[in-house]
Design a protein around this motif. Sequence first.
Motif, PDB file in Angstrom:
ATOM      1  N   LEU A 138      -9.950  -3.247  -0.459  1.00 25.93           N
ATOM      2  CA  LEU A 138      -8.983  -3.997   0.335  1.00 25.93           C
ATOM      3  C   LEU A 138      -7.788  -3.113   0.641  1.00 25.93           C
ATOM      4  CD1 LEU A 138      -8.883  -7.402  -1.610  1.00 25.93           C
ATOM      5  CD2 LEU A 138     -10.001  -6.991   0.591  1.00 25.93           C
ATOM      6  N   THR A 139      -7.193  -3.334   1.795  1.00 24.92           N
ATOM      7  CA  THR A 139      -5.907  -2.728   2.092  1.00 24.92           C
ATOM      8  C   THR A 139      -4.808  -3.654   1.591  1.00 24.92           C
ATOM      9  OG1 THR A 139      -5.766  -3.753   4.276  1.00 24.92           O
ATOM     10  CG2 THR A 139      -6.895  -1.610   4.117  1.00 24.92           C
ATOM     11  N   GLU A 140      -3.589  -3.139   1.568  1.00 31.10           N
ATOM     12  CA  GLU A 140      -2.489  -3.965   1.087  1.00 31.10           C
ATOM     13  C   GLU A 140      -2.257  -5.165   2.002  1.00 31.10           C
ATOM     14  OE1 GLU A 140       2.253  -3.597  -0.108  1.00 31.10           O
ATOM     15  OE2 GLU A 140       1.062  -1.803   0.401  1.00 31.10           O
ATOM     16  N   ALA A 141      -2.428  -4.966   3.328  1.00 33.64           N
ATOM     17  CA  ALA A 141      -2.246  -6.072   4.267  1.00 33.64           C
ATOM     18  C   ALA A 141      -3.333  -7.133   4.089  1.00 33.64           C
ATOM     19  CB  ALA A 141      -2.252  -5.545   5.700  1.00 33.64           C
ATOM     20  N   GLU A 142      -4.580  -6.705   3.889  1.00 36.48           N
ATOM     21  CA  GLU A 142      -5.677  -7.655   3.688  1.00 36.48           C
ATOM     22  C   GLU A 142      -5.470  -8.436   2.386  1.00 36.48           C
ATOM     23  OE1 GLU A 142      -9.259  -5.154   5.941  1.00 36.48           O
ATOM     24  OE2 GLU A 142      -9.027  -5.081   3.755  1.00 36.48           O
ATOM     25  N   TRP A 143      -5.045  -7.710   1.341  1.00 35.71           N
ATOM     26  CA  TRP A 143      -4.795  -8.411   0.087  1.00 35.71           C
ATOM     27  C   TRP A 143      -3.674  -9.421   0.245  1.00 35.71           C
ATOM     28  CZ3 TRP A 143      -0.470  -9.018  -2.874  1.00 35.71           C
ATOM     29  CH2 TRP A 143      -0.653  -9.616  -4.129  1.00 35.71           C
ATOM     30  N   ARG A 144      -2.627  -9.057   0.972  1.00 35.10           N
ATOM     31  CA  ARG A 144      -1.496  -9.962   1.165  1.00 35.10           C
ATOM     32  C   ARG A 144      -1.921 -11.228   1.892  1.00 35.10           C
ATOM     33  NH1 ARG A 144       2.865 -10.667  -1.476  1.00 35.10           N
ATOM     34  NH2 ARG A 144       3.004  -8.388  -1.624  1.00 35.10           N
ATOM     35  N   GLN A 145      -2.780 -11.106   2.890  1.00 37.99           N
ATOM     36  CA  GLN A 145      -3.255 -12.283   3.621  1.00 37.99           C
ATOM     37  C   GLN A 145      -4.037 -13.215   2.693  1.00 37.99           C
ATOM     38  OE1 GLN A 145      -5.519 -10.815   6.924  1.00 37.99           O
ATOM     39  NE2 GLN A 145      -3.724 -10.114   8.075  1.00 37.99           N
ATOM     40  N   ARG A 146      -4.903 -12.662   1.868  1.00 39.92           N
ATOM     41  CA  ARG A 146      -5.682 -13.499   0.956  1.00 39.92           C
ATOM     42  C   ARG A 146      -4.776 -14.144  -0.095  1.00 39.92           C
ATOM     43  NH1 ARG A 146     -11.460 -10.481  -0.266  1.00 39.92           N
ATOM     44  NH2 ARG A 146     -11.976  -9.950   1.892  1.00 39.92           N
ATOM     45  N   TRP A 147      -3.814 -13.381  -0.596  1.00 41.86           N
ATOM     46  CA  TRP A 147      -2.921 -13.908  -1.618  1.00 41.86           C
ATOM     47  C   TRP A 147      -2.107 -15.080  -1.090  1.00 41.86           C
ATOM     48  CZ3 TRP A 147      -2.129 -14.105  -6.565  1.00 41.86           C
ATOM     49  CH2 TRP A 147      -0.882 -14.398  -7.086  1.00 41.86           C
ATOM     50  N   GLU A 148      -1.573 -14.943   0.109  1.00 44.92           N
ATOM     51  CA  GLU A 148      -0.773 -16.023   0.687  1.00 44.92           C
ATOM     52  C   GLU A 148      -1.628 -17.248   0.992  1.00 44.92           C
ATOM     53  OE1 GLU A 148       1.056 -14.281   4.060  1.00 44.92           O
ATOM     54  OE2 GLU A 148       2.598 -13.203   2.905  1.00 44.92           O
TER      55      GLU A 148
END
Length: 539
Positions: A182-192
């Motif tokens: 995962l990239t940081e942006a992809e992880w952030r989307q899933r986390w939110e």
Amino acid sequence: MIDAPFVALGPSGVAVRDRLKNLTSEDDEVLRVVGEHLGRLASRDLAARCADAGDHTSDTWAARKQGLTAESSSRWAGSITKATHDQWALSRRCQLAHIQNLEAGVRTLMHRLSLPLGEKGTRRAAGGYRSRGEWFHKSRRLHILEHRLDVVRAEREAGVVHVVRGGRKLLNNRHHLDKAQLTEAEWRQRWEAERWFLAADGESGKPLGNETIRVTPHGEVSIKLPAPLADLANAKHGRYVLTSRVVFAHRGQEWADRVAADRAVAYRIHLDVERGRWYLTASWQRLVVKTIPLDTARAKGMIGVDTNADHFAAYHLDPNGNPVGDPMRFPYDLSGTADHRDAQIRHAITRLLHWAQGCGVAAIAIEDLDFTAEKSREKHGRRKRFRQLISGIPTGKLKTRLVSMAAEMNFAIVAVDPAYTSQWGGRHWQKPMATPRRKMSRHDAASVAIGRRALGYPIRRRTTPPPQHQSDAAGHRTAQAGPETQEREETRPPVTERAHDARPRAGTQNGTRATSASKTVRDARSAGTWVQDSLLLTD
């Protein structure tokens, strides 16, 4: 003591899901804004509940709900606080299970450390460690587990729990993005997206069974907006109507009947970030009705199922406990993602149920497995492969999924005690059932043992007499004790010569032992005459 078989209770709830298709960009934006706003409130309420710990009362609950109502609505606040209490209670149960697991590990280590080096163990308890080096490392691990146990016990007494909204696994992925791919942006989307809150409990007697998220029989979905977001409404009374229409292909008629009768239906809207799709899940409770009697479930025979790490082994047994036909195997692959594993289990169970339907039986027998205490590192030590094998068997998810899917096809699930099913099945049924064209594995023999135990028949078979003595006026001589005989499947006393000699002798006279029945049997056997032992029956 082997527990008696019983018919498992049916499912207590139902959940169906459908995709929200053809959403406009405005719909997507409204769902995101509402989910983020309510998710922030849910996180704050969970933090407040954890801070209350054991001091929680109905007054503090009412105060939290009143504070949330001003920023959402009374019904949104009720859903949030209920979800918070459910999550806190689940954490407490997991905390207790963790304490019990640590206590079991400490007991095992203390027992093994107290034994001399190299002492052999038994079936019920492990022996001593092999070397002084291993003993030293295990003594260090004992101190570590005792420290962990003291910390967790203190937290439980203080009411402290550790909860992560969004999931601890996803949180840990933040520190291992390369491993998680995962990239940081992809992880952030899933986390939110995981921390959003778009769930509403149903209310019986209210229009369509839910005032907050309402779905009409024609599939129209509308949401009651929180008070700060009321300006986004496109319908009366502060509601937002989505352009999508839902159609529940599975249990659609049951859902429509509940909605038409204004019975409670809970809804949850969530976003699959990986696919970029919104889904709506509807769920409701079902009354747990009394299952069919065990005798009725046995009337048409039984399907015995042995659960393994990569397949189900099944055998069809008639009402008399006789295996019919050939064994069946239903493989599945439990590697990969959780969705893949769940799909594999559902597919294997579907094939099993369709085959059982063709056999004409009314029940399926399965072991009442629970490997919670069998995975510990301290109990099995170097047997890492065996621990992985046990961990790979989906016991909890399998039982839940099988019971719910079998109820839809009018099958009863009979749970049996798993004691000795593989051992006795392999000893008494694997070889007799094998033919040049039929290959019997130990798992296939275990499925026969499970089915016979569910039908009330003993598993073990007596040694078959010579062909010339297999049938006479008294019938077949491999008869077992009847199903009504207690302890019929317990371990039988050995029948060796030493065992016969150790038993109490017959009465003696003038210092000379009288001729016993066992001596007569031995004399007859030494003369070449086959003699059938008397059947051992216990009260």
